[in-house]
Motif scaffolding. Structure first.
Motif, short mmCIF file in Angstrom:
data_model
loop_
_atom_site.label_atom_id
_atom_site.label_comp_id
_atom_site.label_asym_id
_atom_site.label_seq_id
_atom_site.Cartn_x
_atom_site.Cartn_y
_atom_site.Cartn_z
N MET A 1 -15.32 3.59 -7.88
CA MET A 1 -14.52 3.30 -6.73
C MET A 1 -14.63 1.55 -6.44
SD MET A 1 -15.24 3.97 -2.58
CE MET A 1 -14.74 5.49 -2.42
N LEU A 2 -13.61 0.93 -6.05
CA LEU A 2 -13.37 -0.37 -5.69
C LEU A 2 -12.83 -0.52 -4.29
CD1 LEU A 2 -11.23 -1.73 -8.82
CD2 LEU A 2 -13.95 -2.03 -8.62
N LYS A 3 -13.56 -1.63 -3.67
CA LYS A 3 -13.41 -2.01 -2.25
C LYS A 3 -12.96 -3.51 -2.16
CE LYS A 3 -15.89 1.22 0.86
NZ LYS A 3 -16.35 1.25 2.04
N LYS A 4 -12.15 -3.85 -1.30
CA LYS A 4 -11.81 -5.08 -1.06
C LYS A 4 -11.34 -5.54 0.48
CE LYS A 4 -9.60 -9.03 -3.10
NZ LYS A 4 -9.04 -9.44 -4.35
N THR A 5 -11.79 -6.56 0.89
CA THR A 5 -11.35 -6.96 2.10
C THR A 5 -10.27 -7.71 2.04
OG1 THR A 5 -13.61 -6.62 3.33
CG2 THR A 5 -11.93 -8.03 4.67
N ILE A 6 -9.22 -7.62 2.83
CA ILE A 6 -8.00 -8.21 2.60
C ILE A 6 -7.33 -8.88 4.22
CG2 ILE A 6 -5.37 -8.17 2.04
CD1 ILE A 6 -6.35 -6.06 -0.05
N THR A 7 -6.82 -9.82 4.36
CA THR A 7 -6.40 -10.28 5.46
C THR A 7 -4.86 -10.16 5.45
OG1 THR A 7 -8.07 -11.92 5.76
CG2 THR A 7 -6.17 -12.45 7.02
N ILE A 8 -4.24 -9.50 6.40
CA ILE A 8 -2.83 -9.30 6.77
C ILE A 8 -1.98 -10.47 6.65
CG2 ILE A 8 -1.10 -8.07 7.77
CD1 ILE A 8 -3.20 -5.88 8.53
N GLY A 9 -1.13 -10.77 5.75
CA GLY A 9 -0.40 -11.99 5.60
C GLY A 9 0.95 -11.52 6.00
N LEU A 10 1.36 -10.42 6.52
CA LEU A 10 2.88 -10.23 6.64
C LEU A 10 3.09 -10.82 8.09
CD1 LEU A 10 3.00 -6.75 5.27
CD2 LEU A 10 4.14 -8.36 4.25
N ALA A 11 4.21 -11.41 8.23
CA ALA A 11 4.27 -12.07 9.38
C ALA A 11 4.56 -11.21 10.55
CB ALA A 11 5.76 -13.05 9.32
N ILE B 1 4.28 2.14 -1.60
CA ILE B 1 3.51 1.34 -2.95
C ILE B 1 2.16 2.19 -3.26
CG2 ILE B 1 2.12 -0.58 -3.38
CD1 ILE B 1 4.31 -2.26 -1.55
N ALA B 2 1.48 2.48 -2.14
CA ALA B 2 0.20 3.14 -2.63
C ALA B 2 0.49 4.71 -3.31
CB ALA B 2 -0.57 3.58 -1.18
N SER B 3 1.44 5.30 -3.02
CA SER B 3 1.93 6.54 -3.53
C SER B 3 2.44 6.38 -5.00
CB SER B 3 3.07 7.11 -2.59
OG SER B 3 2.81 7.45 -1.45
N GLN B 4 2.53 5.34 -5.48
CA GLN B 4 2.97 4.74 -6.97
C GLN B 4 1.53 5.08 -7.75
OE1 GLN B 4 4.30 1.10 -7.49
NE2 GLN B 4 6.14 1.48 -6.01
N TYR B 5 0.47 5.00 -7.05
CA TYR B 5 -0.81 5.17 -7.89
C TYR B 5 -1.39 6.51 -7.83
CZ TYR B 5 0.04 0.20 -7.73
OH TYR B 5 0.43 -1.00 -7.98
N ASP B 6 -2.07 6.71 -9.00
CA ASP B 6 -2.91 8.30 -9.16
C ASP B 6 -4.16 8.28 -8.04
OD1 ASP B 6 -0.93 9.46 -10.70
OD2 ASP B 6 -1.92 8.51 -12.56
N SER B 7 -4.53 7.08 -7.83
CA SER B 7 -5.77 6.94 -7.37
C SER B 7 -6.02 7.26 -5.74
CB SER B 7 -6.40 5.28 -7.38
OG SER B 7 -6.66 5.09 -8.55
N ALA C 1 -3.88 5.90 2.51
CA ALA C 1 -2.87 4.81 2.58
C ALA C 1 -1.58 5.62 2.15
CB ALA C 1 -3.39 3.72 1.65
N LYS C 2 -1.77 6.84 1.68
CA LYS C 2 -0.49 7.77 1.20
C LYS C 2 0.19 8.44 2.53
CE LYS C 2 -2.09 7.46 -3.36
NZ LYS C 2 -2.38 8.37 -4.60
N SER C 3 -0.48 8.25 3.65
CA SER C 3 -0.05 9.19 4.87
C SER C 3 0.50 8.27 5.77
CB SER C 3 -1.30 9.84 5.31
OG SER C 3 -1.08 10.19 6.73
N ILE C 4 1.87 8.48 6.10
CA ILE C 4 2.54 7.55 6.92
C ILE C 4 1.97 7.81 8.15
CG2 ILE C 4 4.42 9.38 7.47
CD1 ILE C 4 5.02 5.69 7.01
N MET C 5 1.82 9.03 8.81
CA MET C 5 1.12 9.15 10.02
C MET C 5 -0.30 8.67 10.15
SD MET C 5 3.49 10.46 11.62
CE MET C 5 3.04 11.00 13.13
N GLY C 6 -0.91 8.56 9.05
CA GLY C 6 -2.54 8.00 9.41
C GLY C 6 -2.31 6.36 9.51
N ALA D 1 -10.16 1.96 -3.41
CA ALA D 1 -9.33 2.65 -4.43
C ALA D 1 -10.29 3.51 -5.18
CB ALA D 1 -8.10 1.82 -5.01
N ASP D 2 -9.95 4.59 -5.71
CA ASP D 2 -10.84 5.59 -6.35
C ASP D 2 -10.12 6.28 -7.53
OD1 ASP D 2 -13.23 6.48 -7.81
OD2 ASP D 2 -13.44 8.01 -6.08
N GLY D 3 -10.10 5.97 -8.59
CA GLY D 3 -9.50 6.65 -9.69
C GLY D 3 -9.13 5.71 -10.79
#
Length: 85
Positions: A1-11, A25-31, A44-49, A65-67
């Motif tokens: 499992m990998l973890k990363k802290t990210i600062t949102i850059g989308l205006a 984008i998240a749904s493209q990955y098997d993890s 991240a693959k749940s729109i409601m979440g 992400a884990d996978g």
């Protein structure tokens, strides 16, 4: 499992349309991919979440992400959240 802290850059932060793109984008990955903000953790693959997090530009979130493609998943999601296309 990998973890990363990210600062949102989308205006626009993560409103409905950017969240839908992030879920795609998240749904493209098997993890298994999760986004954490404060004390909430959602798939991240749940729109409601994802809609429940209400994230803004400049906010820090943790992506995990884990996978088999966990590294690629983190890189792809980070690029999107930073606004790098």
């Amino acid at each position: 499992m990998l973890k990363k802290t990210i600062t949102i850059g989308l205006a626009s932060g993560l409103e409905a349309r950017p969240i839908a793109m992030l879920v795609q984008i998240a749904s493209q990955y098997d993890s298994h991919i999760y986004i954490e903000r404060e004390d909430a953790r959602v798939n991240a693959k749940s729109i409601m979440g994802m809609m429940s997090l209400s994230m803004r530009e400049g906010e820090n979130i943790t992506v995990s992400a884990d996978g088999v493609d966990e590294n690629d998943a983190l890189v792809g999601i980070e690029k999107y959240l930073l606004g790098v296309q």
